[in-house]
Scaffold this motif. Structure first.
Motif, PDB file in Angstrom:
ATOM      1  N   TYR A 164     -29.715  29.869  34.432  1.00  0.00           N
ATOM      2  CA  TYR A 164     -30.364  29.711  33.125  1.00  0.00           C
ATOM      3  C   TYR A 164     -31.784  30.272  33.169  1.00  0.00           C
ATOM      4  N   ARG A 165     -32.477  30.014  34.285  1.00  0.00           N
ATOM      5  CA  ARG A 165     -33.847  30.522  34.436  1.00  0.00           C
ATOM      6  C   ARG A 165     -33.858  32.037  34.391  1.00  0.00           C
ATOM      7  N   LEU A 190     -23.919  28.609  27.084  1.00  0.00           N
ATOM      8  CA  LEU A 190     -24.191  27.680  28.188  1.00  0.00           C
ATOM      9  C   LEU A 190     -22.952  27.491  29.060  1.00  0.00           C
ATOM     10  N   ILE A 218     -22.819  30.190  31.516  1.00  0.00           N
ATOM     11  CA  ILE A 218     -23.759  29.949  32.617  1.00  0.00           C
ATOM     12  C   ILE A 218     -23.144  28.993  33.645  1.00  0.00           C
ATOM     13  N   GLU A 219     -22.473  27.949  33.136  1.00  0.00           N
ATOM     14  CA  GLU A 219     -21.805  27.005  34.044  1.00  0.00           C
ATOM     15  C   GLU A 219     -20.740  27.729  34.881  1.00  0.00           C
ATOM     16  N   PRO A 254     -26.685  26.763  41.397  1.00  0.00           N
ATOM     17  CA  PRO A 254     -26.819  25.754  40.338  1.00  0.00           C
ATOM     18  C   PRO A 254     -27.060  26.415  38.975  1.00  0.00           C
ATOM     19  N   PRO A 255     -26.429  25.907  37.919  1.00  0.00           N
ATOM     20  CA  PRO A 255     -26.569  26.507  36.586  1.00  0.00           C
ATOM     21  C   PRO A 255     -28.032  26.683  36.168  1.00  0.00           C
ATOM     22  N   MET A 256     -28.899  25.742  36.588  1.00  0.00           N
ATOM     23  CA  MET A 256     -30.316  25.852  36.210  1.00  0.00           C
ATOM     24  C   MET A 256     -30.909  27.176  36.688  1.00  0.00           C
TER      25      MET A 256
END
Lengths: 161, 462
Positions: A61-62, A43, A46-47, A56-58
């Protein structure tokens, strides 16, 4: 635990940025670099990627969860990816799989406790002419038989010593 | 863009060229099912429910991604298009638990509505074969997520990415395993988060505050305006009166108004309904003792007859009509009237969207009426306070307080005042837009509004 890209990777990312109109296009290459560097995508990675390419990290992540070839959890060092599609299935994949399960002591989708091996079944690797076929990390092993598996495992053991 | 004519279901409609077909269908009240399209979020084209037949096109087209063209002939009804919709709906329902009876969304669920319109088949999938996801996940900000009920319309994720730009929500995984979630260890955390509950067309996102409190078909919706700040966001007050009990508000919902709040309201405003039901002043008090109406009126006349300087304070949340009545009343009494607005300012509350730092709903109304805003610090003989929060700051020998909520400190006379939901009137928001709020709540024993109190105290009949 924090994630830092190696100098080499950072240089690659900067070079890639020039290729695309938006740095957001670098989601996939960055995820690959992170996975090669750590063996999996944390994670924190990803950040870091989000910050590097201004996304954006989201969103990262997706992307990472969408593709099965990205690992969000640590897996075994040697990842055996056995093809399960038609040609391989007809040419003896079942026998090879059974032998792998026996030798490694893990089922598809699992990693061994010592962190050495991981086993999974994948869709067509595009090498039907040499079925059954398996990809170990980035290497292809073709025309597999149980005996060939033994030889591969032996060579890996040797590498370890 | 030019005005053109198109034909929908054999009828002619005038529309602007290039307008989205679905916008026209919605505007004209033509029935078209959809999950993912939302006027505030735009087209996404992922749910495929809004299929229509367009003459000259081989396949059915989605209305949310079709721009209107001259001479277009559209059909929204008919066996072919209905069978297409039925099949798409069947796909949406493959992994849905179909547990409407215990779902809080039942009654306002698009999936339920469309099933009644287009579905009505027996399920081909056994409950045991369905892909299971996590249920009742607390996302934070009062939002609960049930991943199994989700139809993946992406309205919530588009709200956090396009509207609030906070990017908390996303759809992760793929195929049967795709689901809405936050990043591991992160929460949904923004001051507008609860709007995703209204946006969610199904029971996947529900409000922790409202869920299981009341079935939606028991609720009556009354249009109103939020009194949380000077923005004046349009809301629906959803309320219900259970037998023998007093009427209760169960929730505030945003009411679309392009000129004020668009489609949304802030969470603080949404939850401000609670204040209308807590800590209320319901009795008349003389020196802290509960008393009757005639005693209270007699007490009022005695206090006013004592003479001396009178100051009247007026709450800037009162309706313009009430403020006007108070203005007249102050004139008759020869009293000094003021409504300090500074008391309502809260710089930590405001933002650049729907939240204003001026937290009095009718601050602009006070300004328009020219009511003085300076709080006098000179000692006075009598204070008559119409619910202003700074009533206790004035040094008065005697005081009369008309209160919606219980007050701290001593008062010679306390009279209960109806809050905005229990009376009607007009507000002027910070942009100068006048908005009328009808009376929403009818108590078993109604409280009097400022106007009614003034009438009564001046010798009129109740």
């Amino acid at each position: 635990m924090s994630f830092v890209f190696s100098e080499e990777n950072l240089a690659k990312i900067e070079a890639l940025k020039l290729r695309y109109p938006s740095p957001a296009a670098l989601s996939l290459p960055c995820l690959w670099m992170a996975q090669y560097q750590d063996g999996h995508i944390s994670l924190e990675a990803i950040e870091v990627i989000g910050e590097l390419i201004g996304t954006p990290p989201m969103e990262i992540y997706r992307v990472a969860t969408f593709y099965t070839m990205f690992h969000l959890e640590p897996i075994g060092k040697y990842h055996f990816q056995l093809c399960k599609t038609l040609s391989c299935a007809l040419c003896g994949k079942a026998e090879v799989l059974e032998h792998l399960i026996q030798r490694l002591g893990i089922r598809p989708g699992e990693s061994s406790d010592d962190g050495k091996f991981a086993l999974s079944q994948v869709e067509c690797l595009g090498s039907c002419g040499t079925a059954p076929v398996m990809q170990m990390n980035d290497l292809y092993y073709e025309n597999l038989t149980p005996e060939k598996i033994d030889a591969i495992l032996e060579s890996l053991e040797g590498e370890h010593r | 863009m030019s005005q053109i004519e198109i034909v929908i279901d054999e009828k002619k409609y005038a529309a602007q060229e290039g307008l989205l077909l679905i916008d026209l269908l919605i505007r004209e009240g033509l029935k078209v099912p959809y999950f993912c399209y939302h006027e505030a979020l735009g087209a996404d084209g992922n749910c495929r429910m809004c299929m229509v037949e367009i003459e000259g096109q081989k396949r059915p087209q989605i209305a949310c991604d079709t721009n209107i063209k001259e001479g277009m002939i559209v059909r929204t009804k008919g066996q072919m298009i209905e069978s297409v919709r039925r099949r798409i709906l069947e796909l949406e329902l493959i992994n849905h638990p179909v547990d409407c009876a215990i779902c809080d969304q039942a009654g306002e669920c698009k999936l339920q509505d469309f099933y009644m319109d287009y579905g009505l088949y027996d399920s081909k999938i056994d409950q045991a074969e369905k892909v299971h996801h996590k249920k009742h996940i607390d996302l934070g900000s009062n939002v609960m997520l049930d991943q199994e009920r989700c139809v993946l319309c992406a309205r919530c994720t588009r709200f956090t990415s396009d509207i609030t730009k906070t990017h908390e929500l996303g759809i992760v995984g793929r195929g049967d395993h795709a689901r809405v979630t936050t990043m591991p260890g992160k929460k949904l955390d923004n001051p507008y988060a609860m709007n995703v509950v209204d946006l969610c067309p199904v029971g996947a996102l529900t409000s922790k505050d409202f869920r299981f409190a009341q079935r939606v078909w028991f609720l009556t919706s009354t249009p109103s305006v939020c009194h949380g700040c000077a923005k004046g966001c349009n809301i629906f007050i959803d309320h219900n009166k259970e037998k023998y009990k007093d009427e209760r508000i169960y929730r505030f919902r945003p009411r679309p108004n392009a000129d004020v709040n668009g489609y949304f309201i802030c969470d603080a405003g949404r939850l401000s309904y609670k204040e209308l039901q807590e800590n209320r002043q319901l009795e008349m008090l003389i020196d802290g003792m509960v008393s009757k109406e005639d005693e209270a009126v007699a007490c009022y006349h005695k206090l006013v007859a004592d003479g001396g300087k009178i100051v009247i304070l007026a709450d800037a949340n009162l309706y313009t009509e009430e403020l006007e009545a108070i203005q007249k009343y102050a004139h008759i009494l020869g009293a000094q009237l003021c409504a300090p607005l500074e008391s309502y300012r809260d710089e930590s509350f405001g933002d650049d969207w729907l939240k204003s730092s001026q937290r009095a709903a009718n601050a602009k109304g006070v300004e328009k009426l020219g009511i003085a805003q300076i709080l006098s610090t000179d000692p006075v003989a009598l204070l008559i306070n119409f619910n202003h929060p700074d009533g206790s700051k004035i040094k008065a020998q005697k005081s009369i307080h008309l209160q919606t909520h219980q007050m701290e400190g001593k008062a010679d006379l306390v009279l209960p005042l109806a809050p905005f939901s229990e009376s009607s009137g007009t507000l002027v928001n910070e942009d100068g837009i006048e908005q009328f709020c009808p009376k929403a709540i009818w108590r078993n024993e109604p409280l009097m509004s400022a106007i009614e109190w003034i009438d009564l105290l001046q010798g009129g009949e109740r």
